[in-house]
Design a protein around this motif. Structure first.
Motif, PDB file in Angstrom:
ATOM      1  N   UNK A   6       0.837  -1.191   0.000  1.00 15.55           N
ATOM      2  CA  UNK A   6       0.000   0.000   0.000  1.00 15.55           C
ATOM      3  C   UNK A   6       0.868   1.235   0.000  1.00 15.55           C
ATOM      4  N   UNK A   7       0.507   2.216  -0.848  1.00 13.43           N
ATOM      5  CA  UNK A   7       1.204   3.489  -0.890  1.00 13.43           C
ATOM      6  C   UNK A   7       0.165   4.551  -1.206  1.00 13.43           C
ATOM      7  N   UNK A   8       0.151   5.639  -0.454  1.00 19.75           N
ATOM      8  CA  UNK A   8      -0.782   6.723  -0.720  1.00 19.75           C
ATOM      9  C   UNK A   8       0.013   7.938  -1.149  1.00 19.75           C
ATOM     10  N   UNK A   9      -0.309   8.442  -2.349  1.00 21.03           N
ATOM     11  CA  UNK A   9       0.371   9.625  -2.852  1.00 21.03           C
ATOM     12  C   UNK A   9      -0.650  10.566  -3.445  1.00 21.03           C
ATOM     13  N   UNK A  49      -7.223 -10.420  -5.287  1.00 23.34           N
ATOM     14  CA  UNK A  49      -6.385 -11.510  -4.804  1.00 23.34           C
ATOM     15  C   UNK A  49      -7.144 -12.835  -4.806  1.00 23.34           C
ATOM     16  N   UNK A  50      -8.415 -12.797  -4.382  1.00 19.73           N
ATOM     17  CA  UNK A  50      -9.225 -14.013  -4.385  1.00 19.73           C
ATOM     18  C   UNK A  50      -9.450 -14.501  -5.811  1.00 19.73           C
ATOM     19  N   UNK A  51      -9.704 -13.579  -6.722  1.00 17.12           N
ATOM     20  CA  UNK A  51      -9.879 -13.937  -8.128  1.00 17.12           C
ATOM     21  C   UNK A  51      -8.612 -14.590  -8.685  1.00 17.12           C
ATOM     22  N   UNK A  52      -7.465 -13.995  -8.400  1.00 12.38           N
ATOM     23  CA  UNK A  52      -6.198 -14.555  -8.885  1.00 12.38           C
ATOM     24  C   UNK A  52      -5.963 -15.949  -8.313  1.00 12.38           C
ATOM     25  N   UNK A  53      -6.286 -16.122  -7.023  1.00 15.01           N
ATOM     26  CA  UNK A  53      -6.112 -17.437  -6.401  1.00 15.01           C
ATOM     27  C   UNK A  53      -7.022 -18.484  -7.037  1.00 15.01           C
ATOM     28  N   UNK A  54      -8.288 -18.122  -7.271  1.00 17.93           N
ATOM     29  CA  UNK A  54      -9.237 -19.054  -7.892  1.00 17.93           C
ATOM     30  C   UNK A  54      -8.758 -19.461  -9.285  1.00 17.93           C
ATOM     31  N   UNK A  55      -8.245 -18.475 -10.046  1.00 14.63           N
ATOM     32  CA  UNK A  55      -7.786 -18.734 -11.418  1.00 14.63           C
ATOM     33  C   UNK A  55      -6.365 -19.278 -11.462  1.00 14.63           C
ATOM     34  N   UNK A  56      -5.720 -19.404 -10.307  1.00 10.62           N
ATOM     35  CA  UNK A  56      -4.333 -19.871 -10.211  1.00 10.62           C
ATOM     36  C   UNK A  56      -3.404 -19.022 -11.080  1.00 10.62           C
ATOM     37  N   UNK A  57      -3.534 -17.696 -10.904  1.00 10.84           N
ATOM     38  CA  UNK A  57      -2.707 -16.732 -11.629  1.00 10.84           C
ATOM     39  C   UNK A  57      -1.847 -15.992 -10.614  1.00 10.84           C
ATOM     40  N   UNK A  58      -0.544 -15.903 -10.895  1.00 14.53           N
ATOM     41  CA  UNK A  58       0.367 -15.203 -10.000  1.00 14.53           C
ATOM     42  C   UNK A  58       0.326 -13.717 -10.258  1.00 14.53           C
ATOM     43  N   UNK A  59       0.419 -12.929  -9.191  1.00 16.31           N
ATOM     44  CA  UNK A  59       0.466 -11.487  -9.351  1.00 16.31           C
ATOM     45  C   UNK A  59       0.694 -10.793  -8.021  1.00 16.31           C
ATOM     46  N   UNK A  60       1.399  -9.685  -8.080  1.00 15.74           N
ATOM     47  CA  UNK A  60       1.617  -8.844  -6.914  1.00 15.74           C
ATOM     48  C   UNK A  60       0.698  -7.641  -7.022  1.00 15.74           C
ATOM     49  N   UNK A  61       0.037  -7.294  -5.941  1.00 15.15           N
ATOM     50  CA  UNK A  61      -0.939  -6.215  -5.951  1.00 15.15           C
ATOM     51  C   UNK A  61      -0.380  -5.014  -5.205  1.00 15.15           C
ATOM     52  N   UNK A  71      -6.164   3.295  -6.777  1.00 12.06           N
ATOM     53  CA  UNK A  71      -5.538   2.672  -7.942  1.00 12.06           C
ATOM     54  C   UNK A  71      -5.004   1.309  -7.516  1.00 12.06           C
ATOM     55  N   UNK A  72      -5.410   0.283  -8.235  1.00  6.21           N
ATOM     56  CA  UNK A  72      -4.959  -1.078  -7.952  1.00  6.21           C
ATOM     57  C   UNK A  72      -4.150  -1.554  -9.148  1.00  6.21           C
ATOM     58  N   UNK A  73      -2.914  -1.938  -8.898  1.00 10.75           N
ATOM     59  CA  UNK A  73      -2.040  -2.444  -9.958  1.00 10.75           C
ATOM     60  C   UNK A  73      -1.681  -3.888  -9.650  1.00 10.75           C
ATOM     61  N   UNK A  74      -1.807  -4.732 -10.650  1.00  8.13           N
ATOM     62  CA  UNK A  74      -1.437  -6.131 -10.514  1.00  8.13           C
ATOM     63  C   UNK A  74      -0.310  -6.386 -11.506  1.00  8.13           C
ATOM     64  N   UNK A  75       0.820  -6.848 -10.995  1.00  2.08           N
ATOM     65  CA  UNK A  75       1.983  -7.104 -11.838  1.00  2.08           C
ATOM     66  C   UNK A  75       2.594  -8.455 -11.498  1.00  2.08           C
TER      67      UNK A  75
END
Length: 185
Positions: A6-9, A49-61, A71-75
């Motif tokens: 988390x970062x607030x700018x 995060x739950x969606x990524x886990x269900x789909x077995x997709x890796x990503x950092x949020x 703003x939510x970024x998934x990389x």
């Protein structure tokens, strides 16, 4: 496995959405507080995060808050299956689903922005090319060049690109038919 940061700018140069419909909504509602944006971001991150886990997709949020939006970024590393979700239409659909999940928990309208695997930067580059082609048509003698309908966020990006290139743009149409028209300055 996903990591959440988390970062607030706040930066006046950050992307903002000035389309009339959202301006009307903003005028009837107060600007969300930093705490409310943090809560929106946390709810959205949990949903993604739950969606990524269900789909077995890796990503950092990553969660960020600026200009009254979460703003939510998934990389993820190159070569991962996150690219499956990075198509503009997919990102737009996931953004709407995420907004609904946030709205369901907060009871308030969410204007959060979702970016998956740099999809926002890629779309901005595509919009830049679209504007460049429209400007060529104007320079070749057309009185104006209309772009296809797009979201309010994308129209805002187009308005910024057009202005940077010394031309004028405005939005026309209603609802899903709302589009940008470019003219000479």
């Amino acid at each position: 496995m996903t990591d959440v940061q988390t970062e607030t700018t706040s930066s006046p140069a950050d992307e903002t959405d000035t389309v009339e419909t959202e301006a009307a909504e903003a005028s009837t509602a107060t600007e969300p507080t930093a705490g409310e944006l943090d809560r929106e971001g946390d709810i959205a991150a949990d949903y993604i995060e739950e969606l990524l886990d269900i789909a077995d997709i890796d990503g950092d949020i990553d969660i960020d808050a600026r200009n009254g939006r979460a703003y939510i970024s998934v990389n993820a590393e190159d070569g991962t299956n996150l690219q499956l979700l990075a198509k503009p239409e997919t990102v737009a659909a996931l953004q709407e689903l995420t907004r609904l999940a946030v709205q369901n928990q907060t009871g308030g309208f969410s204007r959060l922005i979702l970016d998956i695997a740099g999809s926002r930067d890629a779309r901005q580059a595509e919009l830049g090319q679209l504007v460049a082609r429209a400007i060529v048509r104007i320079e070749e003698g057309a009185a104006e060049a209309a772009l296809p309908p797009m979201s309010s966020y994308e129209r805002k990006l187009v308005h910024d690109i057009v202005s940077e290139r010394g031309f004028v743009s405005n939005s026309r149409g209603e609802g899903r038919d709302r589009h940008t028209v470019i003219t000479a300055a």
